[in-house]
Design an enzyme around this catalytic site. Sequence first.
Site, PDB file in Angstrom:
ATOM      1  N   SER A  24      31.537  46.783  54.849  1.00 47.29           N
ATOM      2  CA  SER A  24      31.575  46.431  53.366  1.00 47.29           C
ATOM      3  C   SER A  24      31.010  47.533  52.542  1.00 47.29           C
ATOM      4  CB  SER A  24      30.717  45.132  52.927  1.00 47.29           C
ATOM      5  OG  SER A  24      29.236  45.543  53.496  1.00 47.29           O
ATOM      6  N   ASN A 111      19.804  39.354  55.184  1.00 47.36           N
ATOM      7  CA  ASN A 111      20.293  37.804  54.593  1.00 47.36           C
ATOM      8  C   ASN A 111      19.652  37.754  53.384  1.00 47.36           C
ATOM      9  OD1 ASN A 111      21.745  37.976  57.136  1.00 47.36           O
ATOM     10  ND2 ASN A 111      20.775  36.075  57.910  1.00 47.36           N
ATOM     11  N   THR A 156      51.615  21.483  15.973  1.00 45.25           N
ATOM     12  CA  THR A 156      51.556  20.874  17.310  1.00 45.25           C
ATOM     13  C   THR A 156      52.846  21.143  17.878  1.00 45.25           C
ATOM     14  OG1 THR A 156      52.321  18.718  16.231  1.00 45.25           O
ATOM     15  CG2 THR A 156      50.022  18.911  16.252  1.00 45.25           C
ATOM     16  N   HIS A 157      52.825  20.993  19.346  1.00 46.69           N
ATOM     17  CA  HIS A 157      53.980  21.186  19.922  1.00 46.69           C
ATOM     18  C   HIS A 157      54.771  22.471  19.400  1.00 46.69           C
ATOM     19  CE1 HIS A 157      53.870  17.009  21.020  1.00 46.69           C
ATOM     20  NE2 HIS A 157      53.466  16.627  20.082  1.00 46.69           N
ATOM     21  N   SER A 278      56.706  51.978  22.614  1.00 53.48           N
ATOM     22  CA  SER A 278      57.712  51.827  23.588  1.00 53.48           C
ATOM     23  C   SER A 278      58.433  53.254  23.754  1.00 53.48           C
ATOM     24  CB  SER A 278      58.803  50.693  23.210  1.00 53.48           C
ATOM     25  OG  SER A 278      59.913  51.426  23.689  1.00 53.48           O
ATOM     26  N   LYS A 284      59.134  50.080  17.983  1.00 50.27           N
ATOM     27  CA  LYS A 284      58.121  48.707  18.459  1.00 50.27           C
ATOM     28  C   LYS A 284      56.579  49.131  18.606  1.00 50.27           C
ATOM     29  CE  LYS A 284      59.481  46.097  21.760  1.00 50.27           C
ATOM     30  NZ  LYS A 284      59.661  45.377  22.830  1.00 50.27           N
ATOM     31  N   ASN A 286      53.980  47.192  20.617  1.00 53.68           N
ATOM     32  CA  ASN A 286      53.817  45.994  21.548  1.00 53.68           C
ATOM     33  C   ASN A 286      52.280  45.673  21.649  1.00 53.68           C
ATOM     34  OD1 ASN A 286      56.572  46.134  22.396  1.00 53.68           O
ATOM     35  ND2 ASN A 286      56.017  47.935  23.942  1.00 53.68           N
ATOM     36  N   GLU A 291      48.471  40.948  25.821  1.00 47.90           N
ATOM     37  CA  GLU A 291      49.325  40.413  26.717  1.00 47.90           C
ATOM     38  C   GLU A 291      48.342  40.506  28.169  1.00 47.90           C
ATOM     39  OE1 GLU A 291      53.860  41.910  26.514  1.00 47.90           O
ATOM     40  OE2 GLU A 291      52.579  43.265  25.487  1.00 47.90           O
ATOM     41  N   TYR A 318      23.557  31.677  56.920  1.00 48.37           N
ATOM     42  CA  TYR A 318      24.378  32.957  56.623  1.00 48.37           C
ATOM     43  C   TYR A 318      25.485  33.000  57.664  1.00 48.37           C
ATOM     44  CZ  TYR A 318      26.416  37.928  55.929  1.00 48.37           C
ATOM     45  OH  TYR A 318      27.107  38.708  55.950  1.00 48.37           O
ATOM     46  N   GLN A 323      30.141  37.707  53.556  1.00 52.57           N
ATOM     47  CA  GLN A 323      30.376  39.214  53.050  1.00 52.57           C
ATOM     48  C   GLN A 323      31.496  39.280  52.176  1.00 52.57           C
ATOM     49  OE1 GLN A 323      29.409  42.795  55.592  1.00 52.57           O
ATOM     50  NE2 GLN A 323      31.526  43.027  55.806  1.00 52.57           N
TER      51      GLN A 323
HETATM   52  N1  ARG Z   1      26.931  43.247  54.340  1.00 45.77           N
HETATM   53  C1  ARG Z   1      26.391  41.829  54.640  1.00 45.77           C
HETATM   54  C2  ARG Z   1      26.820  41.144  53.483  1.00 45.77           C
HETATM   55  O1  ARG Z   1      27.543  41.397  52.522  1.00 45.77           O
HETATM   56  C3  ARG Z   1      24.954  41.905  54.369  1.00 45.77           C
HETATM   57  C4  ARG Z   1      24.168  40.809  55.321  1.00 45.77           C
HETATM   58  C5  ARG Z   1      24.314  40.893  56.521  1.00 45.77           C
HETATM   59  N2  ARG Z   1      23.793  40.199  57.441  1.00 45.77           N
HETATM   60  C6  ARG Z   1      23.900  39.996  58.862  1.00 45.77           C
HETATM   61  N3  ARG Z   1      23.096  38.819  59.373  1.00 45.77           N
HETATM   62  N4  ARG Z   1      24.739  40.677  59.354  1.00 45.77           N
HETATM   63  O2  ARG Z   1      26.939  39.788  53.462  1.00 45.77           O
END
Ligand code: ARG
Length: 463
Positions: A24, A111, A156-157, A278, A284, A286, A291, A318, A323
């Site tokens: 991650s 965790n 309205t509408h 544009s 233009k 824009n 938007e 967990y 993740q």
């Molecule tokens: N990278 C993990 C997450 O974002 C961290 C926690 C990982 N915990 C584990 N028991 N592998 O959730």
Amino acid sequence: MTNKMWGGRFASGPDAIMSKINASIDFDQKLYAQDIAGSKAHASMLAQQGIITKADAAAIAKGLDQIKTEIEAGKFKFSQELEDIHLNIESRLKELIGDAAGRLHTARSRNDQVAVDFRLYVREQVDGLLAGLKDMMLALAEKAEAEAGTIMPGFTHLQVAQPVTFGHHLLAYVEMLSRDLGRFQDARKRLNESPLGAAALAGTSYPIDRAATAKALGFAGPTRNSMDSVASRDFALEVLAACSICAIHLSRLAEELVIWSSAQFNFVKLSDQFTTGSSIMPQKRNPDAAELIRAKPGRIIGAFTALAIVMKGLPLTYSKDMQEDKAQVFDALENMALAIAAMAGMVRDMKPNREVMNAAAAMGFSTATDLADWLVQKLKLPFRDAHHLSGRIVALAENNNVQLAELSLKNLQSVHGAIDQSVFKVLSVAASVKSRKSFGGTAPANVARAAKRWLKILKGNDK
Ligand code: ARG
């Protein structure tokens, strides 16, 4: 090679694809500052409680500070093998300070570590959103005060309904945003508890002081259940829900700006700063910012949906599914802040075309309700009958191709003989808005008062 942080029982390292799906670090490196703050609070508490030595805690703190400097200077090498921000930092700490680094993870798990990092991040973002929202409300309230007497058609509408003032229309958004603000404040209160010390899921046998780490990290106190602490992400869901509603509000104002700034409406002119030209059509201007703000609910509500679906049906506590909670929360919160800032800028800069708005308000027989009300009040007719007669008068005006105020008295009397000259007083748009004095109504005096009230509130507390 097995993972050096947790590979004790493994004979071989993970497959390359496993590393890729498992890591991650590409997105959670955004949590480096929160991770370091959490680790420093944890280490100092461990020393305070006599769980590690003061010397180790000092070395840990110093090493973490250096890592922060390295990351901010772009000198830190993030590694996918080390999975996430927690292991990347801890591994570098080991390089920097040696064995003491290994004591940091005492009485802690990734965790609770990730739970605290994520809460700190979301809290910081919410604080930014609160400040941004207040600024946008201020921009709207200032404009509303200046335009308290500017008459425009109320719809309205998307059909002309009754004349209103531009200030009243803008203050409608201030009210909506004030409820958004309240939702963010509520969410912040609930998320501001520290999960640190929940450890993997069951708490720990070390004599830790969770109140101390909570305090050091600015939390109101520790969470009360270790399993809930590592298993729950409703703090993020709640903020995304508030973002979703807020983004919907902004998209409505954005849509109105798109409509109002079109050549056909020409109610407002947006500034050069918030529009683009544009590449092919030189005339233009824009409304791109508007938007894009209109489009933001796509990704913001998408993020809410994504996280809700990740969490749905997960058994406690967990699971690695969790993740997948971060990337879209980051994206949604950053885009929310951007949309709020862009909208505030656009509102501050926009210039209403008062004459155009006023003329548009008189079109479409917008004072037909005033006419019906006059028939009720002056001729004592039941409202339903008055409504019917008023409709006939509208048809008359339509057939003669004139506005209501342009009909002759004779014309009006052909519909009801008792109508007299005084009816003309209510047929103008100015008279119409002025008469709407009921609480919350559009009368310019009401609007000026409401704008002042908001300005006082918004300038009074800038926290
Ligand atoms: N990278 C993990 C997450 O974002 C961290 C926690 C990982 N915990 C584990 N028991 N592998 O959730």
